[in-house]
Design an enzyme around this catalytic site. Structure first.
Site, PDB file in Angstrom:
ATOM      1  N   ALA A 196       3.945   1.488  -0.947  1.00  0.00           N
ATOM      2  CA  ALA A 196       4.665   1.548  -2.216  1.00  0.00           C
ATOM      3  C   ALA A 196       3.777   2.108  -3.323  1.00  0.00           C
ATOM      4  O   ALA A 196       4.226   2.883  -4.175  1.00  0.00           O
ATOM      5  CB  ALA A 196       5.160   0.151  -2.589  1.00  0.00           C
ATOM      6  N   LYS A 241       1.261   4.206  -3.000  1.00  0.00           N
ATOM      7  CA  LYS A 241       1.056   5.638  -2.808  1.00  0.00           C
ATOM      8  C   LYS A 241       2.325   6.430  -3.101  1.00  0.00           C
ATOM      9  O   LYS A 241       2.263   7.570  -3.586  1.00  0.00           O
ATOM     10  CB  LYS A 241       0.561   5.904  -1.384  1.00  0.00           C
ATOM     11  N   TYR A 280       0.837  -1.203   0.000  1.00  0.00           N
ATOM     12  CA  TYR A 280       0.000   0.000   0.000  1.00  0.00           C
ATOM     13  C   TYR A 280       0.872   1.252   0.000  1.00  0.00           C
ATOM     14  O   TYR A 280       0.664   2.183  -0.799  1.00  0.00           O
ATOM     15  CB  TYR A 280      -0.932  -0.011   1.204  1.00  0.00           C
TER      16      TYR A 280
END
Length: 239
Positions: free
Chosen positions: A145, A147, A143
């Site tokens: 990574a 964003k 998650y």
């Protein structure tokens, strides 16, 4: 004259607050999501136009395009979330790959596909705003990574859209209460720690993010592009 504003994943939480904010100011708001129920509730309450769409699917986006106006003044890429909360807990390599890709699809690929799909309809003087996360700077597996990738990709988007007088930025929230983000996985201890990590001593609210999005989509922010605006109460500071 009211603007045409598309908000993805807007049935609940942050997206819902953003949609409500713009609708209350007389804008023409189109909200998408995968669940018809929350979308209908929002449409009934606010008068926004609600359309079902899975933004990870090119075919669904092509269908959505046929329902959109010819001109889009603001695109808010809000669809996403930490898909690890929905994983089955398997830890073999194939499952790990599946779960990692699910986060990339939900948070990065969905935004890229949507922006590409509506590119020709984005109007001069308009704005693209992506919803990022503090996880991009503090970690959170796939998650975080995804964003972080969203923020990096936005630099390219800003450079590409800038000559057309369109800005592109990321709003990066910290812990936001009153959303479905954590499902039922957030313990009282973890919540207390998240709040204690802020300088303001409180959780963020969906309205905090809606106000930041509205600013970046306003005339006051016409020379702000390619940036990440952190809205986290000081839980992650920059200089």
């Amino acid at each position: 004259m009211s603007r045409n504003i598309l908000i993805t994943g807007g049935g609940t939480g942050i997206g819902r607050a953003v949609a409500r904010h713009f609708a209350e100011r007389g804008e023409h708001v189109i909200v998408t999501g995968r669940r018809p129920g929350p979308l209908k509730e929002l449409a009934d309450e606010t008068g926004v136009r609600a359309l079902v769409c899975d933004h990870t699917e090119p075919e669904a986006l092509i269908g959505l395009l046929a329902e959109l106006p010819d001109r889009l003044d603001v695109l808010v890429n809000n669809a996403g979330g930490n898909t690890d909360f929905d994983a089955d807990g398997k830890s073999d390599l194939a499952s790990y790959a599946r779960d990692f890709r699910a986060n990339l699809d939900a948070n990065l690929v969905s935004a890229a596909l949507t922006t590409q799909c509506v590119d020709e309809r984005l109007a001069s003087g308009g704005a693209v705003v992506h919803i990022g996360s503090i996880a991009a700077d503090q970690g959170a597996g796939a998650y975080g990574a995804s964003k972080a990738g969203l923020a990096a990709w936005n630099v390219d988007v800003a450079g590409r859209l800038g000559p057309r007088d369109i800005t592109a930025n990321v709003v990066s929230p910290g812990y936001i209460a009153d959303t479905e983000f954590f499902r039922d996985h957030l313990t009282d201890e973890r919540r207390e720690w998240l709040i204690a990590s802020t300088a303001t001593g409180r959780p963020g609210s969906p309205a905090d993010i809606a106000e930041a999005v509205a600013f970046l989509a306003s005339p006051a922010a016409r020379h702000i592009t390619g940036q990440v605006l952190n809205v986290n109460g000081g839980a992650h500071t920059t200089r």
